[in-house]
Write a protein that holds these residues in place. Structure first.
Motif, PDB file in Angstrom:
ATOM      1  N   GLN A   1     130.353  45.180 -24.767  1.00 45.23           N
ATOM      2  CA  GLN A   1     129.154  44.363 -24.953  1.00 45.23           C
ATOM      3  C   GLN A   1     127.906  45.068 -24.385  1.00 45.23           C
ATOM      4  OE1 GLN A   1     130.365  40.743 -22.978  1.00 45.23           O
ATOM      5  NE2 GLN A   1     131.271  39.845 -24.845  1.00 45.23           N
TER       6      GLN A   1
ATOM      7  N   ASP B   1     117.243  50.903 -30.119  1.00 45.12           N
ATOM      8  CA  ASP B   1     116.728  50.758 -31.486  1.00 45.12           C
ATOM      9  C   ASP B   1     115.430  49.946 -31.505  1.00 45.12           C
ATOM     10  OD1 ASP B   1     118.863  52.211 -32.433  1.00 45.12           O
ATOM     11  OD2 ASP B   1     120.093  50.434 -32.847  1.00 45.12           O
ATOM     12  N   VAL B   2     115.362  48.924 -30.639  1.00 45.60           N
ATOM     13  CA  VAL B   2     114.132  48.112 -30.556  1.00 45.60           C
ATOM     14  C   VAL B   2     112.957  48.977 -30.086  1.00 45.60           C
ATOM     15  CG1 VAL B   2     113.015  46.206 -29.317  1.00 45.60           C
ATOM     16  CG2 VAL B   2     115.334  45.936 -30.213  1.00 45.60           C
TER      17      VAL B   2
ATOM     18  N   GLY C   1     126.820  47.849 -26.659  1.00 51.67           N
ATOM     19  CA  GLY C   1     126.128  47.350 -27.840  1.00 51.67           C
ATOM     20  C   GLY C   1     124.723  46.864 -27.517  1.00 51.67           C
ATOM     21  N   THR C   2     124.575  46.164 -26.390  1.00 49.17           N
ATOM     22  CA  THR C   2     123.257  45.667 -25.990  1.00 49.17           C
ATOM     23  C   THR C   2     122.298  46.814 -25.699  1.00 49.17           C
ATOM     24  OG1 THR C   2     124.283  43.679 -25.046  1.00 49.17           O
ATOM     25  CG2 THR C   2     122.047  44.199 -24.345  1.00 49.17           C
TER      26      THR C   2
ATOM     27  N   SER D   1     122.464  49.946 -26.802  1.00 43.62           N
ATOM     28  CA  SER D   1     122.133  50.666 -28.040  1.00 43.62           C
ATOM     29  C   SER D   1     121.134  49.889 -28.868  1.00 43.62           C
ATOM     30  CB  SER D   1     123.416  50.918 -28.840  1.00 43.62           C
ATOM     31  OG  SER D   1     124.312  51.738 -28.111  1.00 43.62           O
ATOM     32  N   SER D   2     121.311  48.552 -28.936  1.00 42.69           N
ATOM     33  CA  SER D   2     120.359  47.727 -29.688  1.00 42.69           C
ATOM     34  C   SER D   2     118.965  47.791 -29.072  1.00 42.69           C
ATOM     35  CB  SER D   2     120.862  46.276 -29.721  1.00 42.69           C
ATOM     36  OG  SER D   2     122.102  46.195 -30.375  1.00 42.69           O
ATOM     37  N   TYR D   3     118.905  47.849 -27.745  1.00 40.99           N
ATOM     38  CA  TYR D   3     117.595  47.905 -27.084  1.00 40.99           C
ATOM     39  C   TYR D   3     116.912  49.244 -27.370  1.00 40.99           C
ATOM     40  CZ  TYR D   3     113.999  47.633 -23.502  1.00 40.99           C
ATOM     41  OH  TYR D   3     112.791  47.612 -22.856  1.00 40.99           O
TER      42      TYR D   3
END
Length: 210
Positions: free
Chosen positions: A157, A167-168, A160-161, A163-165
């Motif tokens: 988790q 991308d943001v 994933g969090t 990596s998503s940040y």
């Protein structure tokens, strides 16, 4: 009277009337210039020459001592000037370094206040930032903005969090136009908490540097 000479061509030698007991070695020197005069004169000349040589040596030593003392005084005077010059140089170098740091800090493409504000706006609730660092160089060639913090959740988790940040941040109109690449450098368990510790680096674009 009897004649002392014979009637012949050979003269008659009169015998000595007593024996010669004179000691010629102890008799005084009756020459016009005595031998001792030459001996004494030579000895005196040698003594005078030695004294003159010693005196000249002492004079040279004294002269060298004066030159050494003068050179030492000059060295001491120059040493004081050199010490003061070095002190002034150190002060100038320190001040120049401060000015360079200030100039570099002013020239950053994203000011510190704006950087922190943008991070605060884009930060998800699962992420907590512990440090927002800016590593600057004189020409901004290798300047890097760094984010360090922790991510909540399990390892998967948290990965994933994080990596998503990233991308943001890449998709953000302001940050994405200034920084490239934006990279997740580290994601590992945090020893102090049960969260995952992360580190994100934001390097300045070449276009932004120009």
């Amino acid at each position: 009277m009897l004649s002392l000479t014979k009637k012949s061509d050979e003269p008659v030698v009169v015998p000595l009337w007593h024996t010669n007991f004179r000691n010629f070695e102890r008799l005084p020197d009756t020459k016009v210039v005595r031998t001792t005069f030459f001996v004494n004169t030579g000895a005196g000349a040698v003594t005078i020459a030695l004294l003159m040589w010693l005196g000249y040596g002492e004079y040279r030593l004294h002269n060298l001592g004066e030159q050494i003392a003068a050179a030492q005084r000059e060295i001491d005077a120059n040493a004081k000037q050199n010490t003061e010059a070095l002190r002034q140089t150190r002060i100038f170098t320190d001040e120049e370094k401060k000015l360079t740091e200030v100039e570099t800090f002013v020239k950053v493409p994203v000011p510190v206040s704006e950087y922190i504000e943008l991070i605060g706006r884009t930060l998800p609730k699962e992420i907590s930032v512990d440090m927002a660092d800016i590593r600057l160089t004189a020409d901004s060639k290798n300047s890097v903005y760094v984010l360090k913090g922790v991510v909540a959740g399990t390892r998967d988790q948290a990965a994933g969090t994080a990596s998503s940040y990233v991308d943001v941040l890449r998709a953000h109109p302001r940050l994405g136009s200034v920084f490239e690449p934006i990279t997740l450098e580290k994601l590992a368990p945090d020893g102090a908490t049960s969260f995952m510790a992360f580190e994100i680096s934001l390097k300045i674009k070449t276009e932004a540097k120009k």
